[in-house]
Structures are given as structure tokens and as C-alpha cells.
Design a protein around this motif. Structure first.
Motif, PDB file in Angstrom:
ATOM      1  N   PHE A  50       0.857  -1.188   0.000  1.00 56.54           N
ATOM      2  CA  PHE A  50       0.000   0.000   0.000  1.00 56.54           C
ATOM      3  C   PHE A  50       0.885   1.227   0.000  1.00 56.54           C
ATOM      4  CE2 PHE A  50      -1.924   3.588   2.137  1.00 56.54           C
ATOM      5  CZ  PHE A  50      -3.185   3.670   1.552  1.00 56.54           C
TER       6      PHE A  50
ATOM      7  N   PHE B 209       0.207   5.742  -0.354  1.00 58.32           N
ATOM      8  CA  PHE B 209      -0.693   6.847  -0.648  1.00 58.32           C
ATOM      9  C   PHE B 209      -0.495   7.309  -2.086  1.00 58.32           C
ATOM     10  CE2 PHE B 209      -0.977   7.980   4.046  1.00 58.32           C
ATOM     11  CZ  PHE B 209      -2.336   7.714   4.130  1.00 58.32           C
TER      12      PHE B 209
ATOM     13  N   ALA C   2      -6.188   6.565   4.541  1.00 56.19           N
ATOM     14  CA  ALA C   2      -5.773   5.303   3.925  1.00 56.19           C
ATOM     15  C   ALA C   2      -6.983   4.402   3.681  1.00 56.19           C
ATOM     16  CB  ALA C   2      -4.755   4.601   4.822  1.00 56.19           C
TER      17      ALA C   2
ATOM     18  N   HIS D  49      -8.369   3.036   0.015  1.00 61.31           N
ATOM     19  CA  HIS D  49      -8.390   1.599  -0.289  1.00 61.31           C
ATOM     20  C   HIS D  49      -9.824   1.064  -0.269  1.00 61.31           C
ATOM     21  CE1 HIS D  49      -6.410  -2.244  -0.885  1.00 61.31           C
ATOM     22  NE2 HIS D  49      -7.245  -2.774  -0.005  1.00 61.31           N
TER      23      HIS D  49
ATOM     24  N   LEU E 177      -9.419  -0.930   5.639  1.00 59.84           N
ATOM     25  CA  LEU E 177      -8.034  -0.670   6.022  1.00 59.84           C
ATOM     26  C   LEU E 177      -7.228  -1.970   6.004  1.00 59.84           C
ATOM     27  CD1 LEU E 177      -6.290   1.731   6.996  1.00 59.84           C
ATOM     28  CD2 LEU E 177      -6.842   1.046   9.334  1.00 59.84           C
TER      29      LEU E 177
ATOM     30  N   ALA F  44      -1.426  -0.919   4.766  1.00 60.01           N
ATOM     31  CA  ALA F  44      -1.705   0.502   4.992  1.00 60.01           C
ATOM     32  C   ALA F  44      -1.375   0.890   6.427  1.00 60.01           C
ATOM     33  CB  ALA F  44      -3.172   0.793   4.685  1.00 60.01           C
TER      34      ALA F  44
ATOM     35  N   HIS G 216       2.274   1.272   6.522  1.00 62.17           N
ATOM     36  CA  HIS G 216       2.673   2.476   5.777  1.00 62.17           C
ATOM     37  C   HIS G 216       2.481   3.720   6.631  1.00 62.17           C
ATOM     38  CE1 HIS G 216       3.388   4.911   2.199  1.00 62.17           C
ATOM     39  NE2 HIS G 216       2.297   5.607   2.463  1.00 62.17           N
TER      40      HIS G 216
END
Length: 385
Positions: free
Chosen positions: A14, A16, A47, A51, A55, A59, A62
Motif C-alpha cells: 500500500f 498513498f 488510507a 483503499h 483498512l 496501509a 505504511h
């Protein structure tokens, strides 16, 4: 609290999008050095929106790396708050059924049965086509319109099993739906119809009261057919956008023909006191017209303007300095005269808010208002000279 675990099927990675990354860095920069962890919830929420509304574990990692936090700390946040969805959602609708007491008493269990029959037997399971999912949640804040559900960011209220079924069918077919009450009542008005605030008085023109109507119909905020929610990161981020409309050029303070010279000079200088020229005398596009002003009260005796609701001794002095001494002067104002006077008062909007014109008409004819009677009885200390 129910045990909340990560979904067994996770994406490999993942990151952004560039727009969301820029947004996240702006949010992080709001916090002082060493306090970047304070941004964890907004970043997790962004996030999740990127997605497809849920979640994933990459993510979480990240966001943790962006904030220099241990992965386990961010996982604790994500699994604690039920606002974070840990499993895939329906592409067209994720239905959150409110199950708190008011909705329970009004039929929430029937709505749950509809979800089980039309979507999946258990909460957080996807329908066979992957377009729908559901769960039961706590209070969603529309108790007077119970029972209700929330679908993504919109609420649908005053539901019955039949109307919920119809709503789900419309979403499945890609037809537009309207959030809010699914009956003929407006917002949170009583079921039998509005009993208060049914009309507003037209205090500027002297016309009859007009119905107070608000057309609140609007399209749903989410996108059908599985498009990722907020994939572009273009929604409001808490920082106002730059002003795009040009502001009107400041209007010069004009000397009114009957206004006392010292009042005009004070206004032009922006001095505190009788005329507040420093507060938006430039105008905001509303047409202004100077009302009839006097050099002094007729017969040397002004009316007691403190009998108007909202006018105390200080404001009465401001009005007198402008050349306003009598009720019939106020009663004659139209919208343009109101705009002229309003621009020269410290608190804009009070003329219409307190109903000066309507009161002044009654008082100019020798009548009394409820407020003027209170003034006469000495019940309004601020109106005493």
C-alpha cells in the motif's frame, strides 16, 4: 467489545497516492516535533478511504512508517476504533444498521433481518456479487428519525423493512437515491407535521409572512459501481481553500446629508464609538440606500429607541448620531436602507434578527410590543437610560 482481527486476505503493498501523500504531509506538519503520532487517526482514515473503504494491514504499516511509530501501536489504534473497517466492504454499499435503543424500539431488528436476507447471513460478509455488506453499529445520531441506517457517508432514516429493501434494490440497479428521511417528513420534524418554525415574517418589506421552506434533497455522497471512495484525495481536509471570488473594493465613507459631521469624521477615522466604520463598511455586494435622516429630533424630543428589542443606550446613541431619532424613520426602511444602516452598526444582522422594523411600525402608531411593555415595567435593565 468484540474481537477485531485483520482480514485473512491482504494486498501485497500500500502507498498513498501523490495527492493523498501531500495531504498527509500537510496534516503531520500541524503537530510539533516529536508529536507526529497525533496524526495517526486522520492518516488511517485517509488510507481507508483510498483503499475502497477498508483498512488493509500494509496501509497500517505504511502509516506507522510515515509517523515513525512501531507497527503494533498503529495496529492497536486500527483494531480499537470501530470506525476503521478491517475487511473488504460491498462495492456499492456498506450498510450500517443502528441498533441503539431508539432504533431498536422502532424496528431495527427488522432492518437487520432484511440485511441478512438480501446481503449475507452474517455481519461483515460480502454478498455473493461483492456489491453489498452490512454490520450493526451503535448510535448514529438520528434518533428522532429511527430506525435508520448509514451507507458510506449518508444516512437513510424513517425506514421500514419494505423501504430498506427498495433502497437496496435502487442502489443495486444504479439508480440515484436521496439520503435523509424515507417518508414524507422533512428532516427531524414531528411525524404529524411541523408544529413550530412553520413560517418566517418578512420584516424588511412589511409583507405577509412567507412559508419557511428548505429544499434539502441532495444526491448521495458516495459513488456507485465500486469506484474507490476519495481515491483522488480531493475532499475537505480542514484547511479552507484560497478565496476564489474577488472581494468588492472598499466603499468610501460618504457623508450623509443630515448626519452629524463629528459622527462621519469618527467613522472615516475608524475611531471606536458611535459609528463602527472599521467593520466591513466596504460592503459585500448588497445594494445600499441612505434612509431619511434628520439633523435633530422633531420638536427637540426623540422617541425612546430603547423600546426596540436589541437597542440599549449605547446603540441608541449610535442611531442618533446617524440621524435616526424616531420610530417612523425605522418603520420606513426597506432592504436597501437596512443594508445602509447595518453597515454602520457594530453587529451586522441585528435589525432583521430582532425585528426592529416590525416593532417600530407598532410603536410609531402608538401601540405597544411585548418588549416595550417590559421596558416600561423596568424589566429590561439594559434599556434604561
Amino acid at each position: 467489545m468484540a474481537v477485531r482481527r485483520l482480514h485473512p486476505e491482504q494486498p501485497e503493498s500500500f502507498a498513498f497516492t501523490p495527492a493523498n501523500r501531500a495531504w498527509a504531509e500537510k496534516v503531520i506538519a500541524r503537530y510539533p516535533e516529536g508529536r507526529q503520532a497525533s496524526a495517526v487517526i486522520p492518516l488511517l482514515w485517509r488510507a481507508q478511504e483510498q483503499h475502497e473503504g477498508w483498512l488493509p494491514e500494509p496501509a497500517i504499516r505504511h502509516v506507522a512508517d510515515m509517523l515513525s511509530m512501531p507497527h503494533i501501536r498503529v495496529l492497536e489504534v486500527a483494531t480499537f476504533y470501530t470506525m476503521f473497517q478491517l475487511a473488504p466492504l460491498g462495492k456499492k454499499a456498506h450498510v450500517q444498521v443502528c441498533g441503539t435503543t431508539p432504533c431498536q424500539l422502532r424496528g431495527a431488528e427488522d432492518l437487520v433481518r432484511v440485511c441478512k436476507a438480501k446481503i449475507a447471513a452474517h455481519a461483515h460478509e460480502l454478498s455473493e456479487d461483492g456489491d453489498f455488506s452490512w454490520e450493526e453499529v451503535e448510535c448514529l445520531g438520528a434518533c428522532v428519525n429511527a430506525p435508520m441506517v448509514q451507507i458510506f457517508k449518508d444516512t437513510y432514516e424513517d425506514l421500514t423493512p419494505e423501504s430498506l429493501e427498495a433502497l437496496l434494490d435502487d442502489i443495486a440497479a444504479g439508480r440515484e437515491v436521496t439520503p435523509g428521511p424515507q417518508t414524507d417528513r422533512r428532516f427531524a420534524m414531528p411525524e404529524g407535521g411541523a408544529t413550530s418554525l412553520t413560517e418566517i415574517a418578512d420584516t424588511t418589506t412589511g409583507g405577509d409572512p412567507v412559508p419557511h421552506v428548505v429544499d434539502g434533497a441532495e444526491a448521495a455522497s458516495h459513488v456507485f459501481a465500486g469506484e474507490a471512495i476519495n481515491a483522488g484525495g480531493q475532499d475537505f481536509d480542514g484547511v479552507p481553500a484560497p478565496q476564489t471570488t474577488a472581494k468588492a473594493a472598499p466603499k468610501p465613507v460618504e457623508k450623509a446629508k443630515d448626519v452629524k459631521p463629528e459622527a462621519v469624521e469618527a467613522a472615516a477615522a475608524g475611531a471606536p464609538g458611535s459609528v463602527q466604520s472599521s467593520l466591513d463598511l466596504e460592503g459585500e455586494g448588497a445594494p445600499e440606500s441612505e434612509p431619511d435622516l434628520l439633523k435633530g429630533p422633531r420638536g427637540g424630543k426623540p422617541d425612546d429607541l430603547k423600546q426596540l428589542k436589541g437597542v440599549g443606550p449605547k446603540l441608541e446613541g449610535v442611531l442618533n448620531d446617524l440621524g435616526i431619532y424616531h420610530f417612523d424613520q425605522v418603520a420606513a426602511w426597506g432592504p436597501e436602507e437596512v443594508a445602509w444602516v447595518d453597515a454602520r452598526l457594530k453587529f451586522k444582522g441585528r435589525i432583521e434578527r430582532d425585528g426592529w422594523i416590525e416593532q417600530a411600525r407598532i410603536l410609531a402608531e402608538g401601540g405597544e410590543t411585548e418588549f416595550s411593555q417590559r421596558v416600561a415595567d423596568g424589566d429590561v435593565p439594559s434599556s434604561k437610560a
